[in-house]
Design an enzyme around this catalytic site. Structure first.
Site, PDB file in Angstrom:
ATOM      1  N   GLY A   9       0.855  -1.089  -0.322  1.00  0.00           N
ATOM      2  CA  GLY A   9      -0.164  -0.265   0.089  1.00  0.00           C
ATOM      3  C   GLY A   9       0.712   1.201   0.105  1.00  0.00           C
ATOM      4  N   THR A  11       1.590   3.124  -2.596  1.00  0.00           N
ATOM      5  CA  THR A  11       1.010   4.662  -3.004  1.00  0.00           C
ATOM      6  C   THR A  11       0.058   5.003  -2.954  1.00  0.00           C
ATOM      7  OG1 THR A  11      -0.713   3.120  -3.863  1.00  0.00           O
ATOM      8  CG2 THR A  11       1.960   3.185  -5.235  1.00  0.00           C
ATOM      9  N   GLN A  13      -1.998   6.877   1.065  1.00  0.00           N
ATOM     10  CA  GLN A  13      -1.769   7.952   2.102  1.00  0.00           C
ATOM     11  C   GLN A  13      -0.747   7.660   3.225  1.00  0.00           C
ATOM     12  OE1 GLN A  13      -4.750  10.652   4.323  1.00  0.00           O
ATOM     13  NE2 GLN A  13      -4.138   9.584   5.953  1.00  0.00           N
ATOM     14  N   LEU A  86       0.084  -2.328   4.876  1.00  0.00           N
ATOM     15  CA  LEU A  86      -0.964  -0.980   4.445  1.00  0.00           C
ATOM     16  C   LEU A  86      -1.832  -1.012   3.647  1.00  0.00           C
ATOM     17  CD1 LEU A  86       1.725   2.027   5.635  1.00  0.00           C
ATOM     18  CD2 LEU A  86       0.182   0.346   6.754  1.00  0.00           C
ATOM     19  N   THR A 133      -7.804  -0.571  12.276  1.00  0.00           N
ATOM     20  CA  THR A 133      -8.802  -0.209  12.630  1.00  0.00           C
ATOM     21  C   THR A 133      -9.893   0.225  13.397  1.00  0.00           C
ATOM     22  OG1 THR A 133     -10.710   1.154  10.943  1.00  0.00           O
ATOM     23  CG2 THR A 133     -10.898  -1.144  10.540  1.00  0.00           C
ATOM     24  N   GLU A 135     -12.554   1.096  12.924  1.00  0.00           N
ATOM     25  CA  GLU A 135     -13.555   0.545  12.930  1.00  0.00           C
ATOM     26  C   GLU A 135     -13.919  -0.883  13.620  1.00  0.00           C
ATOM     27  OE1 GLU A 135     -16.128   1.277  10.060  1.00  0.00           O
ATOM     28  OE2 GLU A 135     -15.106   3.540  10.265  1.00  0.00           O
ATOM     29  N   TYR A 157     -16.087  -4.208   4.968  1.00  0.00           N
ATOM     30  CA  TYR A 157     -14.411  -3.479   5.651  1.00  0.00           C
ATOM     31  C   TYR A 157     -14.514  -3.675   7.068  1.00  0.00           C
ATOM     32  CZ  TYR A 157     -10.601  -0.110   6.849  1.00  0.00           C
ATOM     33  OH  TYR A 157      -9.573   0.392   7.658  1.00  0.00           O
ATOM     34  N   LYS A 161     -11.382  -6.428   8.145  1.00  0.00           N
ATOM     35  CA  LYS A 161     -10.390  -6.077   9.336  1.00  0.00           C
ATOM     36  C   LYS A 161     -10.301  -7.212  10.133  1.00  0.00           C
ATOM     37  CE  LYS A 161      -8.342  -3.021   7.121  1.00  0.00           C
ATOM     38  NZ  LYS A 161      -6.345  -2.403   7.177  1.00  0.00           N
TER      39      LYS A 161
HETATM   40  P1  NAP Z   1      -5.108   4.778   0.360  1.00  0.00           P
HETATM   41  O1  NAP Z   1      -5.208   5.803   1.046  1.00  0.00           O
HETATM   42  O2  NAP Z   1      -7.059   4.189   0.282  1.00  0.00           O
HETATM   43  O3  NAP Z   1      -4.298   3.135   0.618  1.00  0.00           O
HETATM   44  C1  NAP Z   1      -4.124   1.328   0.323  1.00  0.00           C
HETATM   45  C2  NAP Z   1      -3.411   1.773  -0.339  1.00  0.00           C
HETATM   46  O4  NAP Z   1      -3.729  -0.384  -0.742  1.00  0.00           O
HETATM   47  C3  NAP Z   1      -3.159   2.066  -1.892  1.00  0.00           C
HETATM   48  O5  NAP Z   1      -1.865   2.104  -2.231  1.00  0.00           O
HETATM   49  C4  NAP Z   1      -3.986   0.758  -2.438  1.00  0.00           C
HETATM   50  O6  NAP Z   1      -3.466   0.972  -4.107  1.00  0.00           O
HETATM   51  C5  NAP Z   1      -3.315   0.076  -2.109  1.00  0.00           C
HETATM   52  N1  NAP Z   1      -3.947  -1.288  -2.248  1.00  0.00           N
HETATM   53  C6  NAP Z   1      -5.359  -1.267  -2.564  1.00  0.00           C
HETATM   54  N2  NAP Z   1      -6.108  -3.226  -2.880  1.00  0.00           N
HETATM   55  C7  NAP Z   1      -4.786  -3.516  -2.864  1.00  0.00           C
HETATM   56  C8  NAP Z   1      -4.697  -4.621  -3.066  1.00  0.00           C
HETATM   57  N3  NAP Z   1      -5.487  -5.499  -3.798  1.00  0.00           N
HETATM   58  N4  NAP Z   1      -3.236  -4.737  -3.578  1.00  0.00           N
HETATM   59  C9  NAP Z   1      -2.472  -3.799  -3.341  1.00  0.00           C
HETATM   60  N5  NAP Z   1      -2.171  -2.739  -2.558  1.00  0.00           N
HETATM   61  C10 NAP Z   1      -3.493  -2.492  -2.528  1.00  0.00           C
HETATM   62  O7  NAP Z   1      -5.331   3.961   2.189  1.00  0.00           O
HETATM   63  P2  NAP Z   1      -4.517   4.789   3.752  1.00  0.00           P
HETATM   64  O8  NAP Z   1      -5.555   5.550   4.069  1.00  0.00           O
HETATM   65  O9  NAP Z   1      -3.057   5.188   3.310  1.00  0.00           O
HETATM   66  O10 NAP Z   1      -4.884   3.408   5.158  1.00  0.00           O
HETATM   67  C11 NAP Z   1      -3.857   2.790   4.740  1.00  0.00           C
HETATM   68  C12 NAP Z   1      -4.020   1.007   5.300  1.00  0.00           C
HETATM   69  O11 NAP Z   1      -4.597   1.788   6.898  1.00  0.00           O
HETATM   70  C13 NAP Z   1      -5.015   0.605   5.103  1.00  0.00           C
HETATM   71  O12 NAP Z   1      -5.601  -0.580   5.573  1.00  0.00           O
HETATM   72  C14 NAP Z   1      -6.202   1.107   5.603  1.00  0.00           C
HETATM   73  O13 NAP Z   1      -7.937   0.139   5.749  1.00  0.00           O
HETATM   74  C15 NAP Z   1      -5.732   0.799   7.256  1.00  0.00           C
HETATM   75  N6  NAP Z   1      -6.968   2.389   8.346  1.00  0.00           N
HETATM   76  C16 NAP Z   1      -6.709   3.259   8.291  1.00  0.00           C
HETATM   77  C17 NAP Z   1      -6.725   4.911   8.437  1.00  0.00           C
HETATM   78  C18 NAP Z   1      -7.505   6.160   8.143  1.00  0.00           C
HETATM   79  O14 NAP Z   1      -8.210   6.977   8.570  1.00  0.00           O
HETATM   80  N7  NAP Z   1      -6.564   6.131   7.081  1.00  0.00           N
HETATM   81  C19 NAP Z   1      -7.402   3.940  10.216  1.00  0.00           C
HETATM   82  C20 NAP Z   1      -7.689   2.650  10.345  1.00  0.00           C
HETATM   83  C21 NAP Z   1      -7.095   1.973   9.445  1.00  0.00           C
HETATM   84  P3  NAP Z   1      -3.812   1.621  -4.895  1.00  0.00           P
HETATM   85  O15 NAP Z   1      -2.878   3.322  -4.897  1.00  0.00           O
HETATM   86  O16 NAP Z   1      -3.021   1.299  -6.476  1.00  0.00           O
HETATM   87  O17 NAP Z   1      -5.239   1.848  -4.804  1.00  0.00           O
HETATM   88  O1  G4F Z   2     -14.266   9.478   6.023  1.00  0.00           O
HETATM   89  P1  G4F Z   2     -15.519   8.422   6.272  1.00  0.00           P
HETATM   90  O2  G4F Z   2     -15.610   7.803   4.455  1.00  0.00           O
HETATM   91  O3  G4F Z   2     -14.672   7.983   7.108  1.00  0.00           O
HETATM   92  P2  G4F Z   2     -14.668   6.034   7.821  1.00  0.00           P
HETATM   93  O4  G4F Z   2     -15.822   5.720   7.796  1.00  0.00           O
HETATM   94  O5  G4F Z   2     -14.489   6.631   9.025  1.00  0.00           O
HETATM   95  O6  G4F Z   2     -13.547   5.506   7.538  1.00  0.00           O
HETATM   96  C1  G4F Z   2     -11.937   5.689   7.697  1.00  0.00           C
HETATM   97  O7  G4F Z   2     -11.492   5.213   8.633  1.00  0.00           O
HETATM   98  C2  G4F Z   2     -11.722   4.755   9.169  1.00  0.00           C
HETATM   99  C3  G4F Z   2     -10.779   4.205  10.499  1.00  0.00           C
HETATM  100  O8  G4F Z   2     -12.011   4.525  12.311  1.00  0.00           O
HETATM  101  C4  G4F Z   2     -10.205   2.897   8.245  1.00  0.00           C
HETATM  102  F1  G4F Z   2     -10.470   2.258   9.135  1.00  0.00           F
HETATM  103  C5  G4F Z   2     -10.797   3.584   6.976  1.00  0.00           C
HETATM  104  O9  G4F Z   2     -10.629   2.861   6.111  1.00  0.00           O
HETATM  105  C6  G4F Z   2     -10.989   5.331   6.651  1.00  0.00           C
HETATM  106  O10 G4F Z   2      -9.840   5.610   5.879  1.00  0.00           O
HETATM  107  O11 G4F Z   2     -16.476   8.819   6.636  1.00  0.00           O
HETATM  108  C7  G4F Z   2     -16.641   9.647   8.205  1.00  0.00           C
HETATM  109  C8  G4F Z   2     -17.737   9.240   8.715  1.00  0.00           C
HETATM  110  C9  G4F Z   2     -18.769   8.500   8.535  1.00  0.00           C
HETATM  111  O12 G4F Z   2     -19.533   8.777   9.251  1.00  0.00           O
HETATM  112  C10 G4F Z   2     -19.637   9.261   7.091  1.00  0.00           C
HETATM  113  O13 G4F Z   2     -20.180   8.545   6.882  1.00  0.00           O
HETATM  114  O14 G4F Z   2     -18.441  10.734   7.849  1.00  0.00           O
HETATM  115  C11 G4F Z   2     -19.143  10.990   7.238  1.00  0.00           C
HETATM  116  N1  G4F Z   2     -20.231  10.868   6.427  1.00  0.00           N
HETATM  117  C12 G4F Z   2     -20.839  12.312   6.102  1.00  0.00           C
HETATM  118  N2  G4F Z   2     -20.621  12.387   4.546  1.00  0.00           N
HETATM  119  C13 G4F Z   2     -19.296  10.919   4.349  1.00  0.00           C
HETATM  120  C14 G4F Z   2     -20.072  11.563   3.986  1.00  0.00           C
HETATM  121  N3  G4F Z   2     -17.527  10.041   4.185  1.00  0.00           N
HETATM  122  C15 G4F Z   2     -17.485   9.901   3.503  1.00  0.00           C
HETATM  123  N4  G4F Z   2     -17.296   9.069   2.660  1.00  0.00           N
HETATM  124  N5  G4F Z   2     -18.474  11.062   2.270  1.00  0.00           N
HETATM  125  C16 G4F Z   2     -19.470  12.063   2.294  1.00  0.00           C
HETATM  126  O15 G4F Z   2     -20.312  13.149   1.473  1.00  0.00           O
END
Ligand code: NAP
Ligand code: G4F
Length: 383
Positions: A9, A11, A13, A86, A133, A135, A157, A161
């Site tokens: 992952g 590429t 964030q 990731l 996560t 979640e 999701y 996870k």
């Molecule tokens: P992101 O920006 O969506 O990045 C996900 C990465 O995974 C991208 O590089 C994507 O590649 C790659 N990917 C998706 N499917 C794949 C597959 N089948 N094989 C190989 N690579 C794949 O997510 P992020 O926000 O950086 O989050 C990183 C990790 O932390 C994720 O596992 C997410 O679920 C977890 N997480 C995120 C948050 C948050 O708030 N950001 C919180 C808790 C946990 P492409 O660029 O090709 O799409």
């Molecule tokens: O920004 P979200 O899409 O993030 P969500 O669902 O919390 O998930 C993110 O955080 C998780 C960690 O808790 C990660 F595991 C997961 O990979 C991802 O990074 O939505 C946040 C909240 C939700 O309650 C959603 O219903 O915002 C609310 N929301 C309201 N309007 C919206 C919108 N979400 C999105 N994406 N788009 C809307 O227009």
């Protein structure tokens, strides 16, 4: 010799910030990238090195979490000291549309990595970080949520996870692996994917301010999230793998905010006041006033008159297409364990996170607007 890390992952964030952080620490970083029809390396282009350079510190491999042979080969070749898993289909709403794929990548993908390390006899060498996560807490059973809070996932999701979390714990206990879960609460940044709520909001507000867009439609405005900055959270990932013993850690700020308040704060960052009215699908935000000094400073004088003409208009609405079949209403984390055991502290507040995101999106949208305008002028010239 510096350490060798493998990031799936890369590429995304977090992958981009983590790669930068590890390279600065002297690591050689290998990243797994999916094949796509475009480069899709924007977030790591500043780190990219030509393959002909000797002693590169960033090396990319094509791969996919759904392909165990490929993962096993890469891990065998790279012999990593640390693996950061990731990669994931990380969008909660999209997981309702692609549940089987999400289970495969986000659930079984974790197993594939753990099994590869075991089969390659890398257990004594390779430490593993699994991107778990908040979640997992879903329909929260305790407030705030900590490592001992029971899980109650609310989306395909989160269920995938959950498997990833427990298979990591199981391999740690069964095979004595140094495998840890970071239970990270939402973390954002200028590199956040455009369809997550914070980035959707900072992009839309920038476009509204620059008169490129009239209104933005949102989903559930009342849900609450504990938002931190991704730069702070990748430091925690690294710290987790530096511990002598593997364990699971909540990473969070301990402050929760509604989507509605986030929108108001992001508008306020550029001197715009909005007020919300109505309920559910009828809720709207109306443009109330503009602080000219702040707006001129953050956006520019030329855009001020256009926005002022719109005072009294609705600029945020609700579209039920963004609602989730099952919602996570409230997340707020207790990161006491990380603070005490890892010495981890976030450096960004929600205010400085919003400032960072708004600054970046305003700059980006100005560039887009300029290019569009420039393109239009060139067209006119040739006509
Ligand atoms: P992101 O920006 O969506 O990045 C996900 C990465 O995974 C991208 O590089 C994507 O590649 C790659 N990917 C998706 N499917 C794949 C597959 N089948 N094989 C190989 N690579 C794949 O997510 P992020 O926000 O950086 O989050 C990183 C990790 O932390 C994720 O596992 C997410 O679920 C977890 N997480 C995120 C948050 C948050 O708030 N950001 C919180 C808790 C946990 P492409 O660029 O090709 O799409
Ligand atoms: O920004 P979200 O899409 O993030 P969500 O669902 O919390 O998930 C993110 O955080 C998780 C960690 O808790 C990660 F595991 C997961 O990979 C991802 O990074 O939505 C946040 C909240 C939700 O309650 C959603 O219903 O915002 C609310 N929301 C309201 N309007 C919206 C919108 N979400 C999105 N994406 N788009 C809307 O227009």
């Amino acid at each position: 010799m510096g350490k060798v890390a493998l990031i799936t992952g890369i590429t995304g964030q977090d992958g981009a910030y983590l790669a930068e952080y590890l390279i600065k620490k002297g690591y050689t970083v290998h990243g797994i990238k999916r094949r796509s029809s475009m480069f899709n390396t924007d977030r790591i282009d500043h780190l990219y090195q030509d393959p002909h350079i000797e002693d590169r510190n960033l090396i990319l491999h094509y791969g996919d979490l759904t392909d165990s042979l490929n993962l096993t080969r890469i891990i065998g070749e790279v012999q990593p000291d640390e693996i950061y898993n990731l990669a994931a289909m990380s969008h909660v709403k999209v997981s309702f549309d692609t549940p089987e794929y999400t289970a495969n990548a986000d659930g079984l993908g974790v197993l594939r990595i753990l099994e590869a390390v075991r089969l390659l006899n890398l257990v004594p060498k390779s430490r593993i970080y699994q991107a778990s996560t908040s979640e997992l807490y879903g329909l929260v059973q305790e407030v705030p949520q900590k490592e001992t809070t029971p899980f109650y996932p609310r989306s395909p999701y989160a269920v995938a996870k959950l498997y990833g979390y427990w298979i990591t714990v199981n391999y740690r206990e069964a095979y004595n692996m140094h495998a840890s879960n970071g239970i990270l609460f939402n973390h954002e940044s200028p590199l956040r994917g455009e369809t997550f709520v914070t980035r959707k909001v900072t992009r839309a507000i920038s476009r509204i301010a620059l008169n490129m867009q009239k209104k933005v439609y949102m989903g559930n405005l009342s849900s609450k999230r504990d938002w931190g900055h991704a730069k702070d959270y990748v430091r925690a990932m690294h710290a987790i793998l530096q511990q002598e013993k593997p364990s699971d850690y909540v990473i969070a700020t301990g402050i929760t905010t509604t989507i509605r308040d986030f929108i108001q704060m992001a508008f306020a960052e550029i001197g715009v006041e909005v007020s919300f009215h109505g309920e559910g699908v009828d809720e709207v935000a109306v443009l109330r006033s503009v602080d000219e000094k702040i707006f001129k400073n953050k956006i520019g004088e030329v855009y001020l008159e256009d926005l002022k003409k719109r005072i009294g208009e609705e600029i945020v609405g609700v579209d039920p297409q963004y609602f989730r079949p099952t919602e996570v209403e409230l997340l707020i984390g207790d990161a006491t364990k990380a603070r005490t055991q890892l010495g981890w502290e976030p450096q960004y507040s929600l205010e400085t996170l919003i400032e960072d995101m708004m600054l970046s999106d305003v700059k980006l949208m100005k560039k887009e607007s300029y290019l569009r305008e420039g393109g239009y002028k060139i067209l006119n010239y040739f006509e």
